[in-house]
Design an enzyme around this catalytic site. Structure first.
Site, PDB file in Angstrom:
ATOM      1  N   ASN A 170      -0.542  -5.804  10.566  1.00 27.78           N
ATOM      2  CA  ASN A 170      -1.061  -5.972   9.214  1.00 27.78           C
ATOM      3  C   ASN A 170      -0.229  -7.006   8.452  1.00 27.78           C
ATOM      4  OD1 ASN A 170       0.435  -3.266   9.372  1.00 27.78           O
ATOM      5  ND2 ASN A 170       0.302  -3.437   7.152  1.00 27.78           N
ATOM      6  N   ASP A 171       0.316  -6.724   7.296  1.00 29.15           N
ATOM      7  CA  ASP A 171       0.828  -7.748   6.381  1.00 29.15           C
ATOM      8  C   ASP A 171       1.773  -8.755   7.032  1.00 29.15           C
ATOM      9  OD1 ASP A 171      -0.228  -5.613   4.988  1.00 29.15           O
ATOM     10  OD2 ASP A 171       1.422  -5.458   3.573  1.00 29.15           O
ATOM     11  N   GLN A 189       3.919  -6.798   9.834  1.00 28.38           N
ATOM     12  CA  GLN A 189       3.881  -5.365  10.061  1.00 28.38           C
ATOM     13  C   GLN A 189       3.276  -5.089  11.441  1.00 28.38           C
ATOM     14  OE1 GLN A 189       4.491  -2.593   7.050  1.00 28.38           O
ATOM     15  NE2 GLN A 189       5.987  -4.124   7.657  1.00 28.38           N
ATOM     16  N   TYR A 243       8.556  -1.229   5.926  1.00 27.50           N
ATOM     17  CA  TYR A 243       7.351  -1.776   5.303  1.00 27.50           C
ATOM     18  C   TYR A 243       7.605  -3.208   4.825  1.00 27.50           C
ATOM     19  CZ  TYR A 243       4.809   2.662   5.554  1.00 27.50           C
ATOM     20  OH  TYR A 243       4.148   3.788   5.994  1.00 27.50           O
ATOM     21  N   SER A 244       6.626  -3.778   4.157  1.00 32.66           N
ATOM     22  CA  SER A 244       6.586  -5.221   3.915  1.00 32.66           C
ATOM     23  C   SER A 244       7.729  -5.712   3.035  1.00 32.66           C
ATOM     24  CB  SER A 244       5.262  -5.601   3.275  1.00 32.66           C
ATOM     25  OG  SER A 244       4.202  -5.411   4.174  1.00 32.66           O
ATOM     26  N   ARG A 294       7.051  -0.873  -3.563  1.00 31.39           N
ATOM     27  CA  ARG A 294       7.297  -1.544  -2.287  1.00 31.39           C
ATOM     28  C   ARG A 294       7.004  -3.048  -2.338  1.00 31.39           C
ATOM     29  NH1 ARG A 294       3.097   2.239  -1.402  1.00 31.39           N
ATOM     30  NH2 ARG A 294       0.994   1.333  -1.332  1.00 31.39           N
ATOM     31  N   ASP A 295       7.250  -3.671  -1.172  1.00 32.39           N
ATOM     32  CA  ASP A 295       6.907  -5.069  -0.894  1.00 32.39           C
ATOM     33  C   ASP A 295       7.752  -6.048  -1.711  1.00 32.39           C
ATOM     34  OD1 ASP A 295       4.882  -3.735   0.503  1.00 32.39           O
ATOM     35  OD2 ASP A 295       3.405  -4.070  -1.084  1.00 32.39           O
ATOM     36  N   GLU A 329      -0.182  -4.022  -4.833  1.00 29.44           N
ATOM     37  CA  GLU A 329       0.640  -4.269  -3.655  1.00 29.44           C
ATOM     38  C   GLU A 329       0.946  -5.754  -3.481  1.00 29.44           C
ATOM     39  OE1 GLU A 329       0.146  -1.089  -0.285  1.00 29.44           O
ATOM     40  OE2 GLU A 329      -1.677  -2.292  -0.386  1.00 29.44           O
TER      41      GLU A 329
END
Length: 419
Positions: free
Chosen positions: A17-18, A34, A79-80, A145-146, A204
């Site tokens: 994903n990302d 990800q 995570y990202s 996040r991110d 996000e």
């Protein structure tokens, strides 16, 4: 026949994903992403995959995964996040995800990278100071996040996607002098933002950067982010002026008008920006590639992105030699045009129609997206299951995953004038 694209980054196995931590050193492009290598046959274990290419060449070389969820603060996922290349040192910033008694606990963390350009693809050491931000600021949930880190004057700035305790989306800022100690500055306050976006429950993957507008030569702030709604996940951008925490919005637009585009990452590139996005959407993993080939999703081609007249324009960075990928260029004017992607059994899989009066339609089976566009060049590409289009000299972009009838290879991009 394989659905796997030749020039769009896809995972060797499992779920992608990302895009994360995009790093350009000379013309060598490192992209982390990800990666859940055991998906869907093993418990979720999202870390960071890693691949490299020469910009403009387009062939990806996979390197060992960079991050696995192995530490107490990220045991349920790395995570990202983003990267910083400063004084010869590469640092990655990411969100650690942890579940404690069924509750989510998130933190922001640093990874120091040695020998990124070496044969092993780098050596990755989590900082002993982790977590550098241990949990959300007051007033926000664990959906926090991110981190995207960039230089802002004499300081470093981090933007984080957040959810308020009333379950609405937000963007928050932190600042640092040394990349290690971070001070909470507050939440961005938006002026003249469309009211509808306030109903989203999470924002996000924020990207905040400054671009010079080619039309007037002035600098503006651009924020790309992904507002999530109960029934949809979107990707938008705003342009305007940032004064402290006050963002005065002059433009609010969708970034990509295709069927699969989310969580892009942008980095400065010459006078403009370089961007890659995820050709997927949250919760939509049931594709033919998963059962037949053991992988799902891909990233877009790199895109050059620039600001002109308060709008973002996009240009696909096509590989210089693109054997195995269909590419067609069409000039849009006052003549209606139908452009169809045809497999070798003459079955259309994707279409673009132009009415000659300023409306484009992107069609995939019964799904049709409509958007206003200006005349100019349209570029249509098909690479395995990855289809990307730009139109109006980059005024509109669209990304869609398209799976041919019965797994047949694509035959041609067919153009019919005057329809």
């Amino acid at each position: 026949m394989t659905y796997r694209p030749n020039y769009h980054l896809s995972p060797p196995s499992g779920r992608l994903n990302d895009p994360n931590g995009i790093t350009l050193i000379d013309d060598t492009l490192h992209v982390f992403y990800q990666h859940d290598p055991g998906f869907p046959h093993a418990p979720k274990r999202t870390g960071w995959g890693h691949a490299v290419t020469t910009l403009g060449e387009g062939i990806w070389r996979h390197l060992p995964d960079a991050l696995y969820p192995d530490f107490p603060y990220d045991a349920n996922g790395c995570y990202s996040g983003s990267s910083v290349f400063h004084e010869g040192q590469v640092r990655l910033f990411y969100t650690g995800n942890l579940k404690v008694n069924g509750e989510r606990v998130t933190s922001q963390n640093i990874v120091d990278v040695d020998d990124l350009t070496g044969p092993a693809g780098g050596f990755y050491r989590r900082s002993a100071k982790n977590p550098i931000i241990d949990g959300p600021a007051e007033g926000y949930t664990a959906h926090y996040r991110d981190p995207q880190v960039s230089r802002e004057g004499e300081r470093w700035r981090m933007v984080i996607g957040a959810q308020r305790t009333d379950e609405t989306g937000a963007i928050v800022l932190y600042f640092s002098d040394d990349l290690e100690s971070w001070d909470f500055a507050g939440e961005l306050r938006f002026h003249d933002m469309p009211e509808a976006v306030s109903h989203s429950y999470m924002w996000e993957c924020p990207n905040l950067l400054t671009l010079r507008d080619r039309a007037d030569g002035q600098e503006y702030q651009v924020l790309v982010f992904c507002p999530q709604y109960p029934e949809s996940d979107q990707c938008v951008y705003v342009v305007g002026r940032l004064d402290g925490l006050d963002f005065h919005v002059t433009t609010y637009r969708t970034l990509d008008h295709g069927h699969e585009f989310y969580a892009p990452q942008l980095i400065p590139y010459e006078e403009d920006a370089l961007m890659l996005g995820w050709m997927g959407l949250p919760g939509r993993d049931d594709t033919p590639t998963l059962e037949s080939e053991g992988w799902v999703h891909q990233l877009t081609l790199p895109r050059r992105v620039w600001l002109d007249g308060g709008l973002l324009f996009q240009e696909l960075v096509l590989p210089r030699s693109h054997e195995g990928m269909l590419v067609k260029s069409v000039e849009l004017d006052q003549t209606p045009v139908l452009i169809e992607l045809i497999d070798d059994s003459s079955v259309p899989g994707f279409s673009v129609s132009w009415d000659g009066e300023g409306v484009l339609e992107f069609g995939r089976e019964s799904e049709v997206n409509r958007v206003a566009c200006i005349p100019g060049q349209l570029v249509f590409t098909a690479d395995g299951c990855a289809v990307e289009v730009t139109a109006g000299n980059g005024y509109v972009a669209a990304s869609s995953a398209v799976f041919s009838s019965g797994g047949n290879p694509w035959g041609e991009i067919q153009v019919t004038q005057g329809t």
